[in-house]
Scaffold this active site. Structure first.
Site, short mmCIF file in Angstrom:
data_model
loop_
_atom_site.label_atom_id
_atom_site.label_comp_id
_atom_site.label_asym_id
_atom_site.label_seq_id
_atom_site.Cartn_x
_atom_site.Cartn_y
_atom_site.Cartn_z
N LYS A 63 0.88 -1.18 0.00
CA LYS A 63 0.00 0.00 0.00
C LYS A 63 0.91 1.22 0.00
CE LYS A 63 -3.62 2.42 2.48
NZ LYS A 63 -4.61 2.35 3.56
N LYS A 102 -2.18 -1.55 -3.84
CA LYS A 102 -3.03 -0.35 -3.82
C LYS A 102 -2.16 0.89 -3.95
CE LYS A 102 -6.03 1.93 -0.54
NZ LYS A 102 -6.58 1.92 0.78
C1 PBG Z 1 -7.13 3.58 5.38
C2 PBG Z 1 -7.64 3.33 4.02
C3 PBG Z 1 -7.52 4.24 2.96
C4 PBG Z 1 -8.12 3.68 1.86
C5 PBG Z 1 -8.62 2.43 2.24
N1 PBG Z 1 -8.29 2.22 3.59
C6 PBG Z 1 -6.98 5.63 2.90
C7 PBG Z 1 -5.70 5.95 3.50
O1 PBG Z 1 -4.79 5.12 3.60
O2 PBG Z 1 -5.59 7.10 3.88
C8 PBG Z 1 -8.20 4.37 0.53
C9 PBG Z 1 -9.15 3.85 -0.44
C10 PBG Z 1 -9.41 4.75 -1.58
O3 PBG Z 1 -8.79 5.81 -1.78
O4 PBG Z 1 -10.33 4.39 -2.34
N2 PBG Z 1 -6.89 2.55 6.19
#
Ligand code: PBG
Length: 430
Positions: free
Chosen positions: A298, A351
């Site tokens: 991520k 991601k």
């Molecule tokens: C946080 C989380 C995020 C997303 C999913 N879980 C955002 C972040 O890390 O700030 C983002 C998903 C998206 O942008 O569609 N645990």
């Protein structure tokens, strides 16, 4: 793909229909369950697929009343019956240069020359079964539109959510992942609301499991929706995100979700060692059957902007770069993948999606585990915005982006387009 053809009606209309959908790659005949969900498309008996030059099949040739032997004898004797001539070579426009043909023994265009052949050789398919539908929930009764994500809503957990899930199941999307908008008053520095068994997420899981027992429910494991600091972990006085203490909280969160009936818990926090710790915590409580989808790679991405607006979960200060990965890094994804595999992850997630196709391919090639890709909020909103501005064709770009995530190696895709795309895959353009 060839199997997909066998069950479509054998007329030119079907070929045309296929042309418009050939990016879709449905395999209806192989998936009985999927069929049940698509009342409009009925299985038909096997037929031979014949491509006709014209749509008319009227001038049927009168029978002579001869036996097979008589027909064969006639041909042997030289009385060969007539068949239509090969159609004349189509004319090129006036002015086309006359050139000798290139001496090529391989012309890749040969395998792309008709819709039927293109469909035969399609390497990747997309099906509603590949989608996981991320849904935003809140305590309210109404569904509130999310400004930065046209078409997405914070759904009321008791009404709007249940309706949305029913719509998704109608078109073969039977997996959802829940993201809660938590009231500010319940947020705290240690995010303890995250493991309240009667909190929004566990309550919602219980309701959904009651209504749809076979729905696959994924949950998000991270503190950010519950943290008064908007971070995924506990923030120390000096701004450091505390790893092991956060993992302790995440274990409680995962167990609480499992207790409510979650099928797959998905740690998205990027703390070190959380997959192994969550596995042990789940097992200790008798949740050996609950899977872990780890957000393995991520990245600290700006593509999450619209999501943070949706949940009002922007970090109050700083950024997430000490736990999420540097977008410049490739090999580091392997370090994370090795850890997650050895700690017992069941699914590895990458991601964002489209800007990180190389990472999806990397993990696909290096790991035997299923790979998930998250087409995140910024990717979704860019396609929506481009479409509103009439700069791109929303539907085609949406389907192409999803197909490309599959081609790169994703087994499943978390996408806000899940319902819209599944409707297209089912031939339902609503
Ligand atoms: C946080 C989380 C995020 C997303 C999913 N879980 C955002 C972040 O890390 O700030 C983002 C998903 C998206 O942008 O569609 N645990």
């Amino acid at each position: 793909m060839a199997t997909a053809f066998v069950n479509v009606p054998c007329n030119v209309g079907a070929i045309k229909g296929l042309e418009s959908q050939n990016y879709v790659g449905l395999k209806p005949s192989l998936n009985q369950q999927f069929y049940c969900l698509m009342p409009k498309i009925k299985a038909r008996p096997r037929r031979v697929f014949v491509i006709r030059a014209s749509e008319r099949r009227s001038e049927s040739i009168p029978k002579m009343g001869l036996t097979d032997e008589e027909c064969e004898a006639a041909v042997v004797a030289g009385n060969v019956p007539e068949a239509p001539p090969v159609s004349p070579k189509p004319a090129a426009p006036a002015g086309t240069p006359v050139v000798p043909s290139l001496p090529l023994n391989r012309r890749p265009r040969r395998n792309r020359k008709s819709p039927a052949m293109r469909a035969s050789f399609q390497e990747t398919n997309l099906s509603p079964a590949n989608f996981v539908y991320p849904l935003f929930i809140h305590e309210g009764e109404e569904d509130t539109p999310i400004g930065a994500m046209p078409g997405c809503y914070r759904l009321g957990w008791r009404h709007g959510l249940v309706e949305e899930v029913a719509k998704a199941r109608d078109v073969g999307v039977n997996s959802v992942v829940l993201f809660p908008k938590v009231p500010d008053a319940l947020k705290s520095p240690t995010g303890d609301e995250a493991y309240n068994d009667n909190g929004l997420v566990p309550r919602t899981i219980r309701l959904l499991k009651d209504k749809f027992p076979d729905l696959v429910i994924y949950t998000d494991v991270a503190l950010d929706p519950y943290s008064s600091d908007g971070h995924d972990g506990i923030v120390r006085e000096d701004g450091v995100i505390m790893n092991d203490e956060t993992v302790h909280q995440l274990c409680k969160q995962a167990v609480s979700q499992a207790r409510a009936g979650a099928d797959v818990v998905s740690p998205s926090d990027m703390m070190d060692g959380r997959v192994g710790a969550i596995r042990a915590a789940l097992d200790a409580e008798g949740f050996q059957h609950v899977s872990i989808m780890s957000y393995t790679a991520k990245y600290a991405s700006s593509f999450y902007g619209p999501f943070r607006e949706a949940l009002d979960s922007n970090p109050r200060f700083g950024d997430k770069k000490t736990y999420q990965m540097n977008p410049a890094n490739y090999r580091e994804a392997l370090v994370e993948a090795h850890e997650d595999e050895s700690e017992g992850a069941d699914i590895l997630l990458v991601k964002p999606g489209l800007p990180y196709l190389d990472i999806i391919r990397l993990l696909r090639d290096r790991s035997p585990l299923p790979i998930a890709a998250y087409q995140v909020s910024g990717e979704y909103s860019m396609i929506k915005a481009g479409s509103v501005l009439k700069m791109i064709d929303e539907e085609r770009v949406m389907m192409e982006s999803l197909m490309c995530l599959r081609r790169a190696g994703a087994d499943i895709i978390l996408t806000y387009f899940a319902l819209q795309a599944a409707r297209i895959l089912c031939g339902e353009n609503r």
